[in-house]
Design an enzyme around this catalytic site. Structure first.
Site: not given
Ligand SMILES: O=C(O)C(=O)C[C@]1(C(=O)O)C=C[C@@H](O)C=C1
Length: 257
Positions: A16, A157, A168, A194, A198, A242, A246
């Protein structure tokens, strides 16, 4: 984060932090692009106004492909955080290979969203960040050069989603394995989401666009990148892509267990 040290790469906090640093890179690249108009000819495939001999594609495609060929020769795509737009054109490095320890699953290079990234960049991002709609023939080379940088930053990114997904998965192997076996795409999507993270990203981007997007000594001056557009780009394009990376990565994760 050090790609030669797997533990640092799969630490969600490190990932992050790296995503936060990438925000600055992306904003500054967008600011560079905002000095030019849209220049549609740069993106138009086989345009008779800009003929390129023996090439099927746009001027940007030509420039991006040749830039990737050169970068592949100096080992760019050996690094697990780099994803080529033209994977079939890249070549063997002239530098000795680096044996990066494996952190991602063996199929990870097959998760490649670059066609979608290029498409949304050209169709949705360029119109938002360009100075005005129109051509600037004398700047086509500069435009393609900065476009390549914008695309590479966005690609890095968005494909970082693979590291997030792996971290995860490793933190919650049983839960993810069950959802993967059941092909529960919605469940996987919900569990990688999350909302608090976000929201924080979007809030921070607002502030960054306020600070970086104008000359701080002249608040009335020409605004280069607005909070509204930056938040829209992240909320509607960057974060959703993103998350798709995932989910696609996780759906195949049991192949290599
Ligand atoms: O930081 C995370 O947990 C991510 O999965 C990355 C990310 C992002 O694209 O910044 C994507 C999904 C989550 O909801 C939060 C942030």
């Amino acid at each position: 984060m050090d790609f030669l040290k797997p533990a640092t790469v799969l630490d969600l906090k490190n990932i992050r932090d790296e995503l936060v640093r990438m925000e600055d890179t992306i904003i500054f690249k967008f600011i560079e692009r905002s000095h030019f108009p849209t220049c549609p000819t740069v993106y138009s495939k086989n345009d008779p106004k800009l003929p390129i001999r023996d090439f099927d594609g746009s001027f940007l495609d030509w420039a991006l492909m040749h830039s990737e060929i050169t970068h592949s020769r100096i080992r760019r795509f050996e690094s697990p955080d780099q994803t080529p737009f033209f994977p079939d054109s890249i070549q063997e490095p002239i530098l000795p290979s680096i044996q990066y320890p494996r952190v991602l699953a063996s199929y990870s290079s097959e998760i490649n969203f670059n066609d979608s990234i290029k498409d949304v960049y050209i169709k949705q991002i360029i119109p938002m960040i360009s100075k005005y709609d129109g051509e600037s023939w004398e700047n086509f080379g500069s435009v393609a050069t900065i476009d390549i940088e914008c695309l590479q930053s966005l690609s890095r990114r968005i494909h970082f989603g693979k590291f997030v997904a792996e971290a995860k998965f490793q933190a919650d192997r049983a839960v993810y394995s069950k959802m993967i076996q059941e092909k529960d795409i919605e469940g996987i999507y919900q569990s990688i989401t999350n909302s608090a993270v976000e929201e924080k990203i979007l809030e921070r981007l607002c502030v960054k666009a306020e600070v970086y997007g104008v000359d701080p000594t002249n608040k009335e001056g020409h605004r280069k990148i607005t909070p509204e557009y930056l938040v829209k780009i992240y909320k509607e394009l960057v974060i959703p892509l993103t998350k798709q990376v995932e989910v696609d990565y996780l759906l195949r994760r049991l192949e290599c267990e």
